[in-house]
Design a protein around this motif. Structure first.
Motif, PDB file in Angstrom:
ATOM      1  N   GLU A  45      53.796  33.822  22.587  1.00 18.45           N
ATOM      2  CA  GLU A  45      54.686  34.814  21.999  1.00 18.45           C
ATOM      3  C   GLU A  45      53.934  36.036  21.488  1.00 18.45           C
ATOM      4  OE1 GLU A  45      57.008  32.983  18.989  1.00 18.45           O
ATOM      5  OE2 GLU A  45      58.153  31.757  20.373  1.00 18.45           O
ATOM      6  N   GLN A  46      52.682  35.854  21.102  1.00 15.38           N
ATOM      7  CA  GLN A  46      51.919  36.960  20.523  1.00 15.38           C
ATOM      8  C   GLN A  46      50.476  36.849  20.978  1.00 15.38           C
ATOM      9  OE1 GLN A  46      52.346  37.617  16.253  1.00 15.38           O
ATOM     10  NE2 GLN A  46      50.207  38.188  16.143  1.00 15.38           N
ATOM     11  N   SER A  47      50.196  37.370  22.158  1.00 19.71           N
ATOM     12  CA  SER A  47      48.855  37.280  22.709  1.00 19.71           C
ATOM     13  C   SER A  47      48.597  38.454  23.629  1.00 19.71           C
ATOM     14  CB  SER A  47      48.678  35.965  23.482  1.00 19.71           C
ATOM     15  OG  SER A  47      47.452  35.955  24.190  1.00 19.71           O
ATOM     16  N   THR A  48      47.405  39.022  23.518  1.00 24.20           N
ATOM     17  CA  THR A  48      47.030  40.104  24.421  1.00 24.20           C
ATOM     18  C   THR A  48      46.701  39.578  25.811  1.00 24.20           C
ATOM     19  OG1 THR A  48      44.744  39.913  23.643  1.00 24.20           O
ATOM     20  CG2 THR A  48      46.140  41.548  22.567  1.00 24.20           C
ATOM     21  N   LEU A  49      46.545  38.260  25.944  1.00 21.71           N
ATOM     22  CA  LEU A  49      46.246  37.671  27.251  1.00 21.71           C
ATOM     23  C   LEU A  49      47.512  37.209  27.965  1.00 21.71           C
ATOM     24  CD1 LEU A  49      43.052  35.594  26.337  1.00 21.71           C
ATOM     25  CD2 LEU A  49      43.206  37.916  27.236  1.00 21.71           C
ATOM     26  N   TRP A  91      52.752  47.190  16.962  1.00 23.30           N
ATOM     27  CA  TRP A  91      51.972  46.486  17.986  1.00 23.30           C
ATOM     28  C   TRP A  91      52.762  45.310  18.536  1.00 23.30           C
ATOM     29  CZ3 TRP A  91      47.145  42.905  17.438  1.00 23.30           C
ATOM     30  CH2 TRP A  91      46.550  42.751  18.696  1.00 23.30           C
ATOM     31  N   ILE A  92      52.990  45.373  19.849  1.00 20.92           N
ATOM     32  CA  ILE A  92      53.540  44.238  20.595  1.00 20.92           C
ATOM     33  C   ILE A  92      52.429  43.811  21.546  1.00 20.92           C
ATOM     34  CG2 ILE A  92      55.422  43.407  22.041  1.00 20.92           C
ATOM     35  CD1 ILE A  92      57.033  45.853  21.119  1.00 20.92           C
ATOM     36  N   PRO A  93      51.624  42.803  21.190  1.00 19.57           N
ATOM     37  CA  PRO A  93      50.400  42.503  21.946  1.00 19.57           C
ATOM     38  C   PRO A  93      50.618  42.285  23.439  1.00 19.57           C
ATOM     39  CG  PRO A  93      50.411  41.300  19.870  1.00 19.57           C
ATOM     40  CD  PRO A  93      51.758  41.935  20.009  1.00 19.57           C
ATOM     41  N   GLY A  94      51.700  41.637  23.823  1.00 19.05           N
ATOM     42  CA  GLY A  94      51.913  41.349  25.239  1.00 19.05           C
ATOM     43  C   GLY A  94      52.531  42.491  26.020  1.00 19.05           C
ATOM     44  N   LEU A  95      52.888  43.585  25.333  1.00 21.67           N
ATOM     45  CA  LEU A  95      53.577  44.699  25.995  1.00 21.67           C
ATOM     46  C   LEU A  95      52.705  45.928  26.147  1.00 21.67           C
ATOM     47  CD1 LEU A  95      56.303  45.765  27.139  1.00 21.67           C
ATOM     48  CD2 LEU A  95      56.839  46.551  24.821  1.00 21.67           C
ATOM     49  N   ALA A  96      52.009  46.323  25.088  1.00 22.40           N
ATOM     50  CA  ALA A  96      51.207  47.551  25.123  1.00 22.40           C
ATOM     51  C   ALA A  96      50.250  47.552  23.946  1.00 22.40           C
ATOM     52  CB  ALA A  96      52.108  48.785  25.095  1.00 22.40           C
ATOM     53  N   VAL A 115      56.416  52.370  27.586  1.00 26.45           N
ATOM     54  CA  VAL A 115      56.135  51.013  28.060  1.00 26.45           C
ATOM     55  C   VAL A 115      57.107  50.642  29.172  1.00 26.45           C
ATOM     56  CG1 VAL A 115      55.315  50.338  25.770  1.00 26.45           C
ATOM     57  CG2 VAL A 115      57.693  49.910  26.399  1.00 26.45           C
ATOM     58  N   GLN A 116      56.788  49.537  29.841  1.00 20.24           N
ATOM     59  CA  GLN A 116      57.697  48.958  30.824  1.00 20.24           C
ATOM     60  C   GLN A 116      57.477  47.451  30.857  1.00 20.24           C
ATOM     61  OE1 GLN A 116      57.583  49.144  35.439  1.00 20.24           O
ATOM     62  NE2 GLN A 116      58.907  50.832  34.803  1.00 20.24           N
ATOM     63  N   ALA A 117      58.503  46.692  30.517  1.00 19.43           N
ATOM     64  CA  ALA A 117      58.428  45.233  30.560  1.00 19.43           C
ATOM     65  C   ALA A 117      58.541  44.755  32.002  1.00 19.43           C
ATOM     66  CB  ALA A 117      59.532  44.614  29.711  1.00 19.43           C
ATOM     67  N   GLU A 118      57.822  43.679  32.315  1.00 21.65           N
ATOM     68  CA  GLU A 118      57.788  43.169  33.684  1.00 21.65           C
ATOM     69  C   GLU A 118      58.498  41.827  33.845  1.00 21.65           C
ATOM     70  OE1 GLU A 118      53.721  45.042  35.513  1.00 21.65           O
ATOM     71  OE2 GLU A 118      53.538  43.170  34.376  1.00 21.65           O
ATOM     72  N   LYS A 119      58.770  41.138  32.745  1.00 22.53           N
ATOM     73  CA  LYS A 119      59.468  39.855  32.855  1.00 22.53           C
ATOM     74  C   LYS A 119      60.254  39.603  31.577  1.00 22.53           C
ATOM     75  CE  LYS A 119      55.509  37.088  31.288  1.00 22.53           C
ATOM     76  NZ  LYS A 119      54.597  35.976  31.643  1.00 22.53           N
ATOM     77  N   PRO A 120      61.370  38.883  31.684  1.00 19.06           N
ATOM     78  CA  PRO A 120      62.192  38.620  30.494  1.00 19.06           C
ATOM     79  C   PRO A 120      61.573  37.557  29.608  1.00 19.06           C
ATOM     80  CG  PRO A 120      63.150  37.571  32.419  1.00 19.06           C
ATOM     81  CD  PRO A 120      61.978  38.352  32.917  1.00 19.06           C
ATOM     82  N   GLY A 121      62.021  37.530  28.373  1.00 20.89           N
ATOM     83  CA  GLY A 121      61.549  36.523  27.425  1.00 20.89           C
ATOM     84  C   GLY A 121      61.640  37.045  26.006  1.00 20.89           C
ATOM     85  N   ARG A 122      61.369  36.159  25.060  1.00 21.21           N
ATOM     86  CA  ARG A 122      61.332  36.539  23.641  1.00 21.21           C
ATOM     87  C   ARG A 122      59.881  36.494  23.178  1.00 21.21           C
ATOM     88  NH1 ARG A 122      64.774  37.031  19.285  1.00 21.21           N
ATOM     89  NH2 ARG A 122      66.555  36.474  20.597  1.00 21.21           N
ATOM     90  N   PHE A 123      59.449  37.591  22.585  1.00 22.66           N
ATOM     91  CA  PHE A 123      58.061  37.723  22.177  1.00 22.66           C
ATOM     92  C   PHE A 123      58.015  38.189  20.719  1.00 22.66           C
ATOM     93  CE2 PHE A 123      58.592  38.487  26.682  1.00 22.66           C
ATOM     94  CZ  PHE A 123      57.693  37.588  27.245  1.00 22.66           C
ATOM     95  N   ARG A 124      56.838  38.554  20.254  1.00 21.79           N
ATOM     96  CA  ARG A 124      56.668  38.880  18.842  1.00 21.79           C
ATOM     97  C   ARG A 124      55.859  40.165  18.698  1.00 21.79           C
ATOM     98  NH1 ARG A 124      56.417  36.046  13.791  1.00 21.79           N
ATOM     99  NH2 ARG A 124      54.677  36.681  12.465  1.00 21.79           N
ATOM    100  N   GLY A 125      56.290  40.998  17.768  1.00 16.81           N
ATOM    101  CA  GLY A 125      55.553  42.189  17.416  1.00 16.81           C
ATOM    102  C   GLY A 125      55.159  42.127  15.949  1.00 16.81           C
ATOM    103  N   ILE A 126      54.144  42.887  15.570  1.00 12.51           N
ATOM    104  CA  ILE A 126      53.641  42.842  14.203  1.00 12.51           C
ATOM    105  C   ILE A 126      53.232  44.233  13.739  1.00 12.51           C
ATOM    106  CG2 ILE A 126      52.799  40.463  14.334  1.00 12.51           C
ATOM    107  CD1 ILE A 126      50.016  41.614  14.848  1.00 12.51           C
ATOM    108  N   CYS A 127      52.997  44.345  12.443  1.00  9.01           N
ATOM    109  CA  CYS A 127      52.373  45.541  11.883  1.00  9.01           C
ATOM    110  C   CYS A 127      50.871  45.303  11.864  1.00  9.01           C
ATOM    111  CB  CYS A 127      52.883  45.822  10.473  1.00  9.01           C
ATOM    112  SG  CYS A 127      52.082  47.249   9.687  1.00  9.01           S
TER     113      CYS A 127
END
Length: 322
Positions: free
Chosen positions: A20-24, A161-166, A181-193
């Motif tokens: 949900e929250q990973s740069t990888l 910061w949305i690690p998996g998006l940009a 940005v442009q999302a490439e696949k659906p799902g629920r993810f996590r963003g943070i300050c």
């Protein structure tokens, strides 16, 4: 534990396993490009280090007199200067084009996000004459479409910061920064300050929902309608009596204040307090009476004068807004 270095490496690798929250674990084109760039730059750095190690080993193990002064100088020149310079130049030529921002078009979706202590104000600005759609602590984006985030802050500096998006983008009071940005696949993810902003900096997250284009359009149309559950219930009367509408807006009611988060369709939100608590009626009631317990430094005032039963009635009313 015979090899502590191996265990340390394995533990470090586990820190990147959160889907949900990973740069990888990427779901956006920009994050994918950053991951690829990081991989290429790492390979280049490893190659340069390998060349330096080769020089060191050759210098230490070479028999005395085997390498002449001129031969040593040529080795240092090619392996210690020219080789790394060529590698770094190639990496620079590769990286510069990848740093260009994504192109935008007039019809692209714009989402304005304001960072506040300690939550996120979200407004969707669609093309055409429609008014912005307001939300809080959740960002929804269509997969395969270019999205422009317009980022600012109303109090102190935050970082979106949305690690998996940009990558990260600062949110600065009085200034608007753009992140495309442009999302490439659906799902629920996590963003943070990602910028320390006060006592509850670590308690300031938000949900990111990437949706298929048709589902996103349907959600936008549905969300513009008045919230269901807006009835003359006891909780609704208590919401009015205690002045909650002086800070919060609910579509379909006279309440349209913008001091605090918009509570329209509050019952559909998966978290409470910007990602810190499950939105159970008991948690909502406790947050109403004393928000600083869960989120120190929050600007929402405490309401200890509201009884536990009345707070629970208001919570039930809010949970019914869908």
């Amino acid at each position: 534990m015979r090899n502590p270095w191996l265990w340390a490496l394995l533990v470090a690798g586990l820190t990147a396993c959160n889907a949900e929250q990973s740069t990888l674990h990427v779901f956006g084109a920009e994050a994918r490009a950053v991951r690829q760039m990081a991989l290429v730059l790492t390979i280049g750095a490893v190659l340069i280090v390998a060349i330096m190690v080769m020089l060191y080993v050759r210098a230490v193990r070479a028999p005395e007199g085997r390498l002449s002064h001129d031969g040593g100088m040529r080795m240092v020149l090619w392996l210690g200067a020219i080789g790394p310079t060529l590698i770094l130049t190639a990496l620079l030529i590769y990286a510069l084009p990848a740093m260009r921002p994504r192109a935008t078009a007039p019809g692209d979706l714009t989402i304005r996000v304001d960072g506040e202590q300690f939550w996120w104000r979200v407004a969707y600005d669609p093309a055409g004459d429609l008014s912005p759609l307001l939300s809080a602590n959740e960002v929804r984006i269509p997969v395969g479409r270019t999205v422009i985030f317009e980022l600012t802050a109303r109090d102190v500096i935050h970082s979106f910061w949305i690690p998996g998006l940009a990558g990260k983008m600062d949110m600065i009071p009085g200034r608007t920064n753009r992140l495309v940005v442009q999302a490439e696949k659906p799902g629920r993810f996590r963003g943070i300050c990602a910028e320390f902003c006060g006592l509850s900096h670590a308690l300031m997250a938000f949900d990111v929902v990437a949706m298929d284009g048709a589902d996103f359009d349907a959600w936008m149309a549905r969300s513009r309608a008045a919230s269901t559950g807006v009835t003359a219930s006891r909780g609704a009367r208590l919401f009015d009596a205690h002045g909650c509408g002086g800070c919060h807006a609910i579509r379909g009611t006279p309440h349209d204040a913008d001091i605090g988060p918009d509570l329209s369709r509050f019952g559909e939100r998966p978290t409470l307090g910007a990602g810190i608590l499950p939105p159970t009626p008991a948690n909502v009631a406790a947050f109403i009476r004393s928000p600083q317990v869960a989120k120190p430094g929050a600007r929402m005032p405490a309401y200890p004068q509201i009884s536990a039963a009345d707070a629970l009635a208001i919570a039930d009313y809010l949970k019914g807004l869908k």
